[in-house]
Design an enzyme around this catalytic site. Structure first.
Site, PDB file in Angstrom:
ATOM      1  N   THR A  90       4.627   2.539   5.563  1.00 19.18           N
ATOM      2  CA  THR A  90       3.135   2.032   5.447  1.00 19.18           C
ATOM      3  C   THR A  90       2.298   2.982   6.606  1.00 19.18           C
ATOM      4  O   THR A  90       2.737   3.213   7.637  1.00 19.18           O
ATOM      5  CB  THR A  90       2.871   0.552   6.044  1.00 19.18           C
TER       6      THR A  90
ATOM      7  N   ASP B 193       2.498  -0.938  11.648  1.00 21.67           N
ATOM      8  CA  ASP B 193       2.429  -2.350  12.258  1.00 21.67           C
ATOM      9  C   ASP B 193       3.706  -3.058  11.997  1.00 21.67           C
ATOM     10  O   ASP B 193       3.950  -4.014  11.971  1.00 21.67           O
ATOM     11  CB  ASP B 193       1.331  -2.929  11.751  1.00 21.67           C
TER      12      ASP B 193
ATOM     13  N   ARG C 146      -6.019  -2.991   8.792  1.00 20.33           N
ATOM     14  CA  ARG C 146      -6.594  -4.213   8.418  1.00 20.33           C
ATOM     15  C   ARG C 146      -6.307  -5.082   9.534  1.00 20.33           C
ATOM     16  O   ARG C 146      -7.208  -5.765  10.253  1.00 20.33           O
ATOM     17  CB  ARG C 146      -5.837  -4.925   7.395  1.00 20.33           C
TER      18      ARG C 146
ATOM     19  N   ASP D 108      -0.274   1.847   8.298  1.00 22.20           N
ATOM     20  CA  ASP D 108      -0.666   1.062   9.529  1.00 22.20           C
ATOM     21  C   ASP D 108       0.348   1.169  10.804  1.00 22.20           C
ATOM     22  O   ASP D 108      -0.152   0.605  11.825  1.00 22.20           O
ATOM     23  CB  ASP D 108      -0.711  -0.581   9.177  1.00 22.20           C
TER      24      ASP D 108
ATOM     25  N   ASP E  64       5.215  -4.415   6.247  1.00 22.53           N
ATOM     26  CA  ASP E  64       5.363  -5.618   6.620  1.00 22.53           C
ATOM     27  C   ASP E  64       5.714  -6.685   5.513  1.00 22.53           C
ATOM     28  O   ASP E  64       6.638  -7.325   5.468  1.00 22.53           O
ATOM     29  CB  ASP E  64       4.321  -6.093   7.555  1.00 22.53           C
TER      30      ASP E  64
ATOM     31  N   GLY F 194       0.798  -1.190   0.108  1.00 26.61           N
ATOM     32  CA  GLY F 194      -0.015   0.079  -0.126  1.00 26.61           C
ATOM     33  C   GLY F 194       0.873   1.392   0.118  1.00 26.61           C
ATOM     34  O   GLY F 194       1.762   1.371   0.645  1.00 26.61           O
TER      35      GLY F 194
ATOM     36  N   ARG G  84       0.839  -4.934  -5.500  1.00 26.65           N
ATOM     37  CA  ARG G  84       0.957  -6.410  -4.589  1.00 26.65           C
ATOM     38  C   ARG G  84       1.023  -7.312  -5.661  1.00 26.65           C
ATOM     39  O   ARG G  84       0.576  -7.392  -6.724  1.00 26.65           O
ATOM     40  CB  ARG G  84      -0.377  -6.304  -4.059  1.00 26.65           C
TER      41      ARG G  84
END
Ligand code: ADP
Ligand code: F6P
Length: 321
Positions: free
Chosen positions: A125, A129, A171, A127, A103, A11, A72
């Site tokens: 990212t 994460d 997500r 996120d 990740d 992303g 992706r």
């Protein structure tokens, strides 16, 4: 080492361009030829690249998205795909590679490293994460956008005495939801990492309604539930009229914040410096305000959760969790 590659994958996040710029300019400065692969691992597999000049990265430090495009690539998750990617890079004479992504992209980077390529990762990212870095590139810009959007929605929420259930991205990560709930003074936050009790949230919201609160913001991370689902369960119990707002992809792009421009610029240069000095199989991380090199094995094996202190902070400041 003479020729290095750079790619963006997964992303997109705002600041990827600033990172590309830093890799290209520092790479040229250190005497490398820099190839920019198009669409992440898809470009590696197809040997689709462009030779980057200093001028190729002019005027992009403020721009969201990525001039190298992102994608992706399912094929790259297979052993065969990774072996073909490695062979394609070798064929092009690539001695080192900088992978900018989240990740999943860093797992691809590790696969190439294990096959023998010199690879350094740069976390990017929204996120946040990725284990091993306090901040990934794009998180700050994203939080600024979410905060702007919620501040805007709050005007309507208070004018109409409504509760807004706002769905943010993530997500598997509630980082954006928790941090934006603190920054926006939200009433409640729902995240995938933390069990939530909708009955408790509903009761507390209705108490606040009865006390005369005129608006209410409930932030839900997409990985925990859909905002429509939460609305369905809360709407008849809290007093407020309810509306849903799914912020969606406005969270990913946009003009890069100062923090992300600087973070990306510094991480990009750190990555090329590591390659030049013969260090690879590491991700550049930001830890306690210092740039560190985190072995891929640590990044892969550990999960970055949300610090319990952040939940406490949100709760102390009035967010129902
Ligand atoms: P992000 O990098 O933002 O987490 P994804 O998880 O979608 O995004 O991963 C981006 C790409 O990285 C995938 O499409 C794939 O090409 C590659 N990738 C993801 N996971 C792996 C893996 N386990 N092994 C090799 N490559 C992977
Ligand atoms: O990983 C970044 C992210 O924005 C997640 O928060 C979100 O779930 C996902 O990507 C959306 O992906 P896509 O743009 O492919 O719909």
């Amino acid at each position: 080492m003479k020729r290095i590659g750079v790619l963006t994958s997964g992303g997109d996040s705002s600041g990827m361009n600033a990172a590309i710029r830093a890799v290209v300019r520092s790479g040229i400065e250190m005497g490398f030829e820099v190839y920019g692969f198009i669409q992440g691992y898809v470009g590696v597999l197809d040997s689709h690249y462009k030779v980057m000049e200093s001028s190729s990265v002019s005027g992009i430090i403020n721009r969201g998205g990525t001039i190298l495009k992102s994608a992706r690539c399912e094929e790259f998750k297979t052993d065969r795909g990774q072996a073909s990617g490695y062979a394609a890079l070798k064929e092009l004479g690539i001695d080192g590679l900088v992978v900018i992504g989240g990740d999943g992209s860093l797992r691809g980077a590790n696969a190439l490293y294990e096959l023998g390529m010199q690879v350094v990762g740069v976390p990017a990212t929204i996120d946040n994460d990725v284990f091993g870095t306090d901040m990934a590139i794009g998180v700050d810009t994203c939080l600024n956008t979410i905060t702007w959007a919620i501040d805007t929605i709050k005007d309507t929420a208070s004018s109409h005495e409504r509760a807004f259930i706002i769905e943010v991205m993530g997500r598997e990560s509630g980082y954006l939801a928790i941090m934006s709930s603190i920054a926006c003074g939200a009433e409640a936050a729902i995240v995938p990492e933390f069990p939530y009790d909708l009955e408790k949230i509903g009761t507390k919201l209705s108490e606040r309604f009865k006390e005369g609160k005129t608006d209410s913001i409930i932030i839900v991370a997409e990985g925990a539930s859909s905002a429509y689902n939460i609305q369905r369960k809360l709407r008849n119990h809290i007093g407020f009229e309810t509306r849903v707002s799914v912020l969606g992809h406005i969270q990913r792009g946009g003009v890069t914040s100062v923090f992300d421009r600087n973070l990306a610029s510094r991480m990009g240069v750190e990555a090329v410096t590591a390659l030049k000095d013969g260090r690879s199989g590491v991700m550049i991380g930001l830890s306690k305000n210092k740039f560190v090199e985190v072995p891929f094995s640590d990044v892969m094996e550990n999960k970055r959760g949300i610090e319990p202190k952040l939940y406490d902070l949100a709760r102390i400041l009035g967010v129902i969790l």
